[in-house]
Design a protein around this motif. Structure first.
Motif, PDB file in Angstrom:
ATOM      1  N   ASP A 409      -9.098  -6.839   4.687  1.00  0.00           N
ATOM      2  CA  ASP A 409      -8.179  -5.753   4.356  1.00  0.00           C
ATOM      3  C   ASP A 409      -8.407  -4.499   5.188  1.00  0.00           C
ATOM      4  O   ASP A 409      -7.542  -3.614   5.235  1.00  0.00           O
ATOM      5  N   ILE A 410      -9.569  -4.388   5.810  1.00  0.00           N
ATOM      6  CA  ILE A 410      -9.862  -3.181   6.589  1.00  0.00           C
ATOM      7  C   ILE A 410      -8.849  -3.020   7.716  1.00  0.00           C
ATOM      8  O   ILE A 410      -8.280  -1.944   7.923  1.00  0.00           O
ATOM      9  N   ASP A 411      -8.596  -4.093   8.444  1.00  0.00           N
ATOM     10  CA  ASP A 411      -7.647  -4.033   9.552  1.00  0.00           C
ATOM     11  C   ASP A 411      -6.233  -3.732   9.040  1.00  0.00           C
ATOM     12  O   ASP A 411      -5.484  -2.953   9.662  1.00  0.00           O
ATOM     13  N   LYS A 412      -5.858  -4.304   7.900  1.00  0.00           N
ATOM     14  CA  LYS A 412      -4.539  -4.038   7.324  1.00  0.00           C
ATOM     15  C   LYS A 412      -4.389  -2.553   6.985  1.00  0.00           C
ATOM     16  O   LYS A 412      -3.329  -1.953   7.224  1.00  0.00           O
ATOM     17  N   GLY A 413      -5.445  -1.971   6.417  1.00  0.00           N
ATOM     18  CA  GLY A 413      -5.384  -0.559   6.056  1.00  0.00           C
ATOM     19  C   GLY A 413      -5.211   0.340   7.262  1.00  0.00           C
ATOM     20  O   GLY A 413      -4.438   1.309   7.226  1.00  0.00           O
ATOM     21  N   ILE A 414      -5.914   0.032   8.358  1.00  0.00           N
ATOM     22  CA  ILE A 414      -5.795   0.831   9.575  1.00  0.00           C
ATOM     23  C   ILE A 414      -4.407   0.654  10.192  1.00  0.00           C
ATOM     24  O   ILE A 414      -3.803   1.609  10.701  1.00  0.00           O
ATOM     25  N   GLN A 415      -3.854  -0.561  10.138  1.00  0.00           N
ATOM     26  CA  GLN A 415      -2.495  -0.789  10.635  1.00  0.00           C
ATOM     27  C   GLN A 415      -1.482   0.068   9.858  1.00  0.00           C
ATOM     28  O   GLN A 415      -0.557   0.653  10.438  1.00  0.00           O
ATOM     29  N   ARG A 416      -1.656   0.119   8.551  1.00  0.00           N
ATOM     30  CA  ARG A 416      -0.738   0.911   7.732  1.00  0.00           C
ATOM     31  C   ARG A 416      -0.832   2.396   8.078  1.00  0.00           C
ATOM     32  O   ARG A 416       0.182   3.107   8.125  1.00  0.00           O
ATOM     33  N   LEU A 417      -2.052   2.873   8.330  1.00  0.00           N
ATOM     34  CA  LEU A 417      -2.213   4.268   8.736  1.00  0.00           C
ATOM     35  C   LEU A 417      -1.533   4.510  10.082  1.00  0.00           C
ATOM     36  O   LEU A 417      -0.856   5.532  10.268  1.00  0.00           O
ATOM     37  N   ALA A 418      -1.687   3.581  11.020  1.00  0.00           N
ATOM     38  CA  ALA A 418      -1.064   3.729  12.335  1.00  0.00           C
ATOM     39  C   ALA A 418       0.453   3.799  12.219  1.00  0.00           C
ATOM     40  O   ALA A 418       1.108   4.611  12.899  1.00  0.00           O
ATOM     41  N   ALA A 419       1.025   2.961  11.348  1.00  0.00           N
ATOM     42  CA  ALA A 419       2.478   2.974  11.151  1.00  0.00           C
ATOM     43  C   ALA A 419       2.941   4.313  10.594  1.00  0.00           C
ATOM     44  O   ALA A 419       3.979   4.859  11.013  1.00  0.00           O
ATOM     45  N   LEU A 420       2.168   4.868   9.657  1.00  0.00           N
ATOM     46  CA  LEU A 420       2.514   6.173   9.085  1.00  0.00           C
ATOM     47  C   LEU A 420       2.446   7.269  10.140  1.00  0.00           C
ATOM     48  O   LEU A 420       3.323   8.136  10.209  1.00  0.00           O
ATOM     49  N   LEU A 421       1.403   7.246  10.964  1.00  0.00           N
ATOM     50  CA  LEU A 421       1.248   8.275  11.991  1.00  0.00           C
ATOM     51  C   LEU A 421       2.345   8.171  13.045  1.00  0.00           C
ATOM     52  O   LEU A 421       2.840   9.193  13.551  1.00  0.00           O
ATOM     53  N   LYS A 422       2.733   6.960  13.370  1.00  0.00           N
ATOM     54  CA  LYS A 422       3.825   6.761  14.326  1.00  0.00           C
ATOM     55  C   LYS A 422       5.112   7.387  13.793  1.00  0.00           C
ATOM     56  O   LYS A 422       5.853   8.061  14.526  1.00  0.00           O
ATOM     57  N   GLU A 423       5.348   7.176  12.506  1.00  0.00           N
ATOM     58  CA  GLU A 423       6.527   7.739  11.873  1.00  0.00           C
ATOM     59  C   GLU A 423       6.443   9.267  11.801  1.00  0.00           C
ATOM     60  O   GLU A 423       7.451   9.973  12.030  1.00  0.00           O
ATOM     61  N   GLU A 424       5.254   9.788  11.539  1.00  0.00           N
ATOM     62  CA  GLU A 424       5.060  11.239  11.468  1.00  0.00           C
ATOM     63  C   GLU A 424       5.364  11.876  12.817  1.00  0.00           C
ATOM     64  O   GLU A 424       5.991  12.938  12.904  1.00  0.00           O
ATOM     65  N   LEU A 425       4.896  11.249  13.896  1.00  0.00           N
ATOM     66  CA  LEU A 425       5.126  11.801  15.222  1.00  0.00           C
ATOM     67  C   LEU A 425       6.609  11.780  15.582  1.00  0.00           C
ATOM     68  O   LEU A 425       7.120  12.693  16.238  1.00  0.00           O
TER      69      LEU A 425
END
Length: 431
Positions: A409-425
């Protein structure tokens, strides 16, 4: 060292409770040599438990005999069960070899068993700090020390940190408001306490380098302040050789060290200990006498049973296994960040502990992102403002812990954070 100037008025007024000294005499007497008609200890025959069987994860059976169980269910010394105290002292001598020998009765150092290192820190701060005092605390800081210090009404002077530990320039800049000569003035407001996490800082994962510790210690000698060395992650250092502690270089007797079994044996048993100058540990024991009385005796006996079965080599082998467990997880989360976050965040690879500290690029404050959007996306981090004295100050940082989540799940959690940051930018760019 004149310790009187470090103590609060309440702590200076504390003295040993006479009945507790009788208990200490009774506990240290040779069995059968003393008829004890003094203390108000209950008779263990009235307790419903008589013995217990413990099983290790490898299936080994460890018995708590009736003798051990009776001790575990009974009051003990406020300093800790005598065997637990001696075991802790021997551990400190073996791992840190303090310049001042605390094992002898004439030694300058002593040790007190506490209900985890958090109790030791709280009671020590209450012993040393009062409202209006200036207190040095590294930043970002362990939230537990902030929760202790802020309600006390002291002035928290934040010492900045980097990948090597507390920044000497920051410490010097703060102390430039005083002269070292002010330290001899009881009425001076010069800081008398510096709190720092020695290994695997929560939240940054940084272990203070030996060179940086030596510099901090010399400044402490120059300005005559105490170092509160919080070190619950000492046994989870990923380097080949652990970085020496402040205790190991304490030629003056100005370090109070906090250790914990929470990260390596059990968090729920609540066993830790404070090691430091005998006059200060004595005051800590007096505080224990009128508060919790002592750390949980049954927990102490269970710890002793495990530790005595292991021996020194077994203890070292266990902590090595714990280190490798967290090293593997550290590598997993860092690899995930390298894969998904290299365009969205900056971080330093932790060399100890359980935490990864990240600066999110293009995000002024992470609180809303963490507590709303990330939570809605099914992943949870700790916002950076939780680790500063002024939690109203915006922070672009987050803390990720790799201790609990399943590895997959660690990798899944980091992927989800990356998706959020991409959207924020994207949103920021559109505005």
């Amino acid at each position: 060292m004149y310790y009187g100037r470090f103590l609060t008025a309440v702590s200076r007024a504390r003295s040993s409770a006479f009945l507790n000294s009788l208990l200490d005499i009774q506990q240290r007497a040779v069995p059968g040599s003393l008829i004890a008609l003094s203390t108000g200890m209950p008779n263990t025959s009235c307790f419903p438990l008589s013995y217990a069987h413990l099983y290790t994860r490898k299936g080994k059976k460890l018995d708590l005999s009736p003798v051990w169980m009776n001790q575990g269910l009974q009051y003990t010394s406020s300093q800790g069960h005598p065997e637990m105290v001696e075991w802790g002292k021997e551990l400190q001598r073996r791992k840190h070899n303090p310049p001042t020998d605390y094992l002898s009765h004439e030694g300058k150092m002593d040790l007190c068993v506490t209900a985890g290192s958090q109790e030791a820190m709280c009671k020590t701060m209450e012993m040393l700090v009062t409202a209006g005092d200036n207190v040095l605390i590294e930043t970002p800081a362990y939230p537990g020390i902030l929760s202790i210090a802020k309600p006390m009404g002291c002035n928290i002077l934040e010492v900045e940190t980097d990948e090597h530990g507390p920044k000497i320039s920051s410490l010097r800049r703060i102390l430039s408001n005083w002269s070292p000569a002010d330290s001899s003035n009881m009425c001076s407001d010069i800081p008398r306490v510096f709190y720092t996490t020695s290994s695997g800082s929560n939240p940054t994962g940084v272990t203070t380098s030996l060179e940086r510790k030596q510099q901090v210690y010399q400044i402490a000698r120059e300005y005559d302040f105490l170092i509160l060395e919080d070190d619950p992650y000492y046994y989870i250092q990923f380097t080949e050789t652990p970085v020496p502690s402040y205790l190991s270089m304490d030629v003056d007797g100005r370090v109070i060290r906090f250790d914990s079994f929470s990260k390596i044996l059990s968090a729920g048993m609540r066993i830790g200990f404070a090691t430091g100058p005998q006059p200060l540990i004595e005051k800590l024991v007096y505080h224990m006498q009128v508060c919790t009385l002592h750390a949980n005796t049954l927990s102490q006996m269970i710890c002793l049973r495990i530790l005595q079965d292991w021996g020194q080599e077994g203890f070292d082998a266990h902590t090595k296994r714990v280190t490798e467990f967290y090293r593997k997880r550290r590598d997993i989360i860092v690899e995930s960040c390298d894969t998904w976050l290299k365009d969205y965040a900056e971080w330093t690879v932790p060399d100890s502990g359980m935490f990864l500290w990240m600066k999110l690029l293009g995000v002024q404050d992470t609180a809303d992102l963490v507590m709303q959007k990330a939570l809605d996306a099914g992943v949870l981090f700790a916002p950076g403002k939780a680790f500063t004295a002024n939690d109203a100050t915006p922070s672009p940082y987050i803390r990720a812990s790799y201790s609990q989540a399943p590895e997959q799940d660690i990798d899944k959690g980091i992927q989800r954070l990356a998706a959020l940051l991409k959207e924020e930018l994207k949103l920021t760019a559109s505005v």
